[in-house]
Design a protein around this motif. Structure first.
Motif, PDB file in Angstrom:
ATOM      1  N   PRO A  66     -31.190  31.668   3.994  1.00 26.54           N
ATOM      2  CA  PRO A  66     -31.428  32.759   4.950  1.00 26.54           C
ATOM      3  C   PRO A  66     -32.752  33.456   4.650  1.00 26.54           C
ATOM      4  CG  PRO A  66     -29.652  33.325   3.428  1.00 26.54           C
ATOM      5  CD  PRO A  66     -30.084  31.936   3.108  1.00 26.54           C
ATOM      6  N   ARG A  67     -33.189  34.288   5.560  1.00 25.56           N
ATOM      7  CA  ARG A  67     -34.463  35.023   5.423  1.00 25.56           C
ATOM      8  C   ARG A  67     -34.538  35.721   4.061  1.00 25.56           C
ATOM      9  NH1 ARG A  67     -36.835  37.258  10.299  1.00 25.56           N
ATOM     10  NH2 ARG A  67     -38.851  36.557   9.670  1.00 25.56           N
ATOM     11  N   ARG A  68     -35.636  35.471   3.377  1.00 29.05           N
ATOM     12  CA  ARG A  68     -35.931  36.037   2.064  1.00 29.05           C
ATOM     13  C   ARG A  68     -34.843  35.745   1.020  1.00 29.05           C
ATOM     14  NH1 ARG A  68     -38.232  39.483   5.622  1.00 29.05           N
ATOM     15  NH2 ARG A  68     -36.830  41.237   5.719  1.00 29.05           N
ATOM     16  N   GLY A  69     -34.028  34.750   1.291  1.00 28.00           N
ATOM     17  CA  GLY A  69     -33.000  34.350   0.343  1.00 28.00           C
ATOM     18  C   GLY A  69     -31.878  35.353   0.180  1.00 28.00           C
ATOM     19  N   ALA A  70     -31.720  36.246   1.151  1.00 30.11           N
ATOM     20  CA  ALA A  70     -30.697  37.284   1.066  1.00 30.11           C
ATOM     21  C   ALA A  70     -29.435  36.854   1.806  1.00 30.11           C
ATOM     22  CB  ALA A  70     -31.234  38.590   1.629  1.00 30.11           C
ATOM     23  N   PHE A  71     -28.394  36.564   1.073  1.00 28.25           N
ATOM     24  CA  PHE A  71     -27.114  36.192   1.660  1.00 28.25           C
ATOM     25  C   PHE A  71     -26.339  37.473   1.981  1.00 28.25           C
ATOM     26  CE2 PHE A  71     -28.427  32.512  -0.715  1.00 28.25           C
ATOM     27  CZ  PHE A  71     -28.038  31.438   0.067  1.00 28.25           C
ATOM     28  N   THR A  72     -25.682  37.496   3.118  1.00 28.24           N
ATOM     29  CA  THR A  72     -24.905  38.669   3.518  1.00 28.24           C
ATOM     30  C   THR A  72     -23.560  38.690   2.797  1.00 28.24           C
ATOM     31  OG1 THR A  72     -23.805  37.543   5.353  1.00 28.24           O
ATOM     32  CG2 THR A  72     -25.946  38.599   5.833  1.00 28.24           C
ATOM     33  N   LYS A  73     -22.902  39.848   2.847  1.00 27.73           N
ATOM     34  CA  LYS A  73     -21.568  39.952   2.245  1.00 27.73           C
ATOM     35  C   LYS A  73     -20.606  38.974   2.901  1.00 27.73           C
ATOM     36  CE  LYS A  73     -21.881  44.696   0.675  1.00 27.73           C
ATOM     37  NZ  LYS A  73     -21.346  46.073   0.784  1.00 27.73           N
ATOM     38  N   ALA A  74     -20.704  38.843   4.210  1.00 26.39           N
ATOM     39  CA  ALA A  74     -19.835  37.901   4.924  1.00 26.39           C
ATOM     40  C   ALA A  74     -20.076  36.470   4.446  1.00 26.39           C
ATOM     41  CB  ALA A  74     -20.055  38.011   6.428  1.00 26.39           C
ATOM     42  N   GLN A  75     -21.343  36.103   4.270  1.00 19.68           N
ATOM     43  CA  GLN A  75     -21.652  34.756   3.782  1.00 19.68           C
ATOM     44  C   GLN A  75     -21.113  34.545   2.375  1.00 19.68           C
ATOM     45  OE1 GLN A  75     -25.913  35.083   4.399  1.00 19.68           O
ATOM     46  NE2 GLN A  75     -25.861  33.477   5.960  1.00 19.68           N
ATOM     47  N   MET A  76     -21.169  35.566   1.550  1.00 17.78           N
ATOM     48  CA  MET A  76     -20.740  35.435   0.157  1.00 17.78           C
ATOM     49  C   MET A  76     -19.245  35.154   0.041  1.00 17.78           C
ATOM     50  SD  MET A  76     -23.377  35.429  -1.636  1.00 17.78           S
ATOM     51  CE  MET A  76     -22.601  35.456  -3.235  1.00 17.78           C
ATOM     52  N   ASN A  77     -18.484  35.421   1.082  1.00 21.93           N
ATOM     53  CA  ASN A  77     -17.044  35.157   1.064  1.00 21.93           C
ATOM     54  C   ASN A  77     -16.700  33.748   1.528  1.00 21.93           C
ATOM     55  OD1 ASN A  77     -16.326  37.716   0.111  1.00 21.93           O
ATOM     56  ND2 ASN A  77     -16.470  38.583   2.166  1.00 21.93           N
ATOM     57  N   ARG A  78     -17.706  32.958   1.833  1.00 23.67           N
ATOM     58  CA  ARG A  78     -17.463  31.595   2.327  1.00 23.67           C
ATOM     59  C   ARG A  78     -17.618  30.575   1.197  1.00 23.67           C
ATOM     60  NH1 ARG A  78     -21.476  32.704   7.215  1.00 23.67           N
ATOM     61  NH2 ARG A  78     -20.127  34.056   8.430  1.00 23.67           N
ATOM     62  N   PRO A  79     -16.683  29.634   1.098  1.00 24.03           N
ATOM     63  CA  PRO A  79     -16.788  28.595   0.076  1.00 24.03           C
ATOM     64  C   PRO A  79     -18.099  27.804   0.176  1.00 24.03           C
ATOM     65  CG  PRO A  79     -14.616  28.547   1.064  1.00 24.03           C
ATOM     66  CD  PRO A  79     -15.435  29.523   1.859  1.00 24.03           C
ATOM     67  N   ARG A  80     -18.564  27.577   1.389  1.00 16.28           N
ATOM     68  CA  ARG A  80     -19.804  26.816   1.581  1.00 16.28           C
ATOM     69  C   ARG A  80     -20.992  27.544   0.939  1.00 16.28           C
ATOM     70  NH1 ARG A  80     -21.687  22.890   5.693  1.00 16.28           N
ATOM     71  NH2 ARG A  80     -23.909  23.180   5.906  1.00 16.28           N
ATOM     72  N   LEU A  96     -30.673  37.385  -7.974  1.00 14.80           N
ATOM     73  CA  LEU A  96     -30.657  38.798  -8.317  1.00 14.80           C
ATOM     74  C   LEU A  96     -29.395  39.397  -7.715  1.00 14.80           C
ATOM     75  CD1 LEU A  96     -34.343  39.433  -7.222  1.00 14.80           C
ATOM     76  CD2 LEU A  96     -33.536  38.958  -9.541  1.00 14.80           C
ATOM     77  N   ASP A  97     -28.697  40.177  -8.418  1.00  8.63           N
ATOM     78  CA  ASP A  97     -27.456  40.828  -7.991  1.00  8.63           C
ATOM     79  C   ASP A  97     -26.453  39.851  -7.376  1.00  8.63           C
ATOM     80  OD1 ASP A  97     -28.032  40.637  -5.138  1.00  8.63           O
ATOM     81  OD2 ASP A  97     -29.114  42.509  -5.207  1.00  8.63           O
ATOM     82  N   GLY A  98     -26.536  38.593  -7.743  1.00 10.31           N
ATOM     83  CA  GLY A  98     -25.576  37.581  -7.315  1.00 10.31           C
ATOM     84  C   GLY A  98     -25.715  37.056  -5.904  1.00 10.31           C
ATOM     85  N   ALA A  99     -26.378  37.781  -5.000  1.00  5.29           N
ATOM     86  CA  ALA A  99     -26.427  37.366  -3.607  1.00  5.29           C
ATOM     87  C   ALA A  99     -27.833  37.209  -3.056  1.00  5.29           C
ATOM     88  CB  ALA A  99     -25.667  38.380  -2.746  1.00  5.29           C
ATOM     89  N   ARG A 100     -28.837  37.532  -3.831  1.00  2.00           N
ATOM     90  CA  ARG A 100     -30.217  37.451  -3.345  1.00  2.00           C
ATOM     91  C   ARG A 100     -31.006  36.505  -4.239  1.00  2.00           C
ATOM     92  NH1 ARG A 100     -34.512  41.181  -4.158  1.00  2.00           N
ATOM     93  NH2 ARG A 100     -32.986  42.448  -5.233  1.00  2.00           N
ATOM     94  N   LEU A 101     -31.551  35.481  -3.632  1.00  2.00           N
ATOM     95  CA  LEU A 101     -32.333  34.494  -4.353  1.00  2.00           C
ATOM     96  C   LEU A 101     -33.616  35.130  -4.882  1.00  2.00           C
ATOM     97  CD1 LEU A 101     -32.799  31.471  -5.078  1.00  2.00           C
ATOM     98  CD2 LEU A 101     -33.814  31.205  -2.823  1.00  2.00           C
ATOM     99  N   ASP A 102     -33.905  34.903  -6.148  1.00  2.00           N
ATOM    100  CA  ASP A 102     -35.174  35.351  -6.727  1.00  2.00           C
ATOM    101  C   ASP A 102     -36.231  34.365  -6.240  1.00  2.00           C
ATOM    102  OD1 ASP A 102     -37.361  36.089  -8.210  1.00  2.00           O
ATOM    103  OD2 ASP A 102     -36.404  35.775 -10.163  1.00  2.00           O
ATOM    104  N   MET A 103     -36.986  34.766  -5.239  1.00  2.00           N
ATOM    105  CA  MET A 103     -37.946  33.856  -4.606  1.00  2.00           C
ATOM    106  C   MET A 103     -39.017  33.370  -5.585  1.00  2.00           C
ATOM    107  SD  MET A 103     -36.672  33.379  -1.657  1.00  2.00           S
ATOM    108  CE  MET A 103     -37.944  32.599  -0.685  1.00  2.00           C
TER     109      MET A 103
END
Length: 129
Positions: A66-80, A96-103
């Motif tokens: 996703p944009r800037r590697g930031a996964f949403t809370k909803a996405q984080m609940n998906r096995p995929r 970073l913080d488990g849900a944001r990719l360190d670019m």
């Protein structure tokens, strides 16, 4: 775009070709692929979300982020998404913080410009995408 249409099949083929070319340790944003293919980002996300198990096993789809590697809370609940993050970490990506990719931990891949002006509905069955 109807899934059974020639335009959809051509778009899908071109997208999966790009995804297959993303190098190890690199990522590409959904929006970057969409721009390169001259399609809406939601089409990219839809096509990738509908990969069959065999295709998902063969293609490096987790490198499409996703944009800037930031996964949403909803996405984080998906096995995929959990599989995607695990795959990226295996390739050396840090989060970073488990849900944001360190670019800074990855290389951003840029797809070729071969489809930026393609109008998918104009392609015939016989024309390569």
């Amino acid at each position: 775009m109807p899934e059974g249409s020639i335009a959809y099949a051509n778009m899908r083929r071109a997208l999966l070709g790009y995804v297959g070319d993303i190098p190890f340790g690199s990522v590409v944003e959904v929006s970057t692929l969409a721009e390169a293919l001259n399609i809406p980002a939601r089409h990219v996300a839809h096509i990738l979300s509908r990969l069959g198990d065999d295709e998902a096993e063969l293609l490096p789809w987790p490198r499409v982020i996703p944009r800037r590697g930031a996964f949403t809370k909803a996405q984080m609940n998906r096995p995929r998404t959990m599989r995607q993050i695990a795959h990226l970490q295996e390739e050396g990506a840090a989060f970073l913080d488990g849900a944001r990719l360190d670019m800074a931990s990855v290389t951003c891949w840029q797809p070729p410009d071969t489809h930026r002006s393609t109008f998918w509905a104009d392609l015939d069955e016989d024309q390569p995408a």
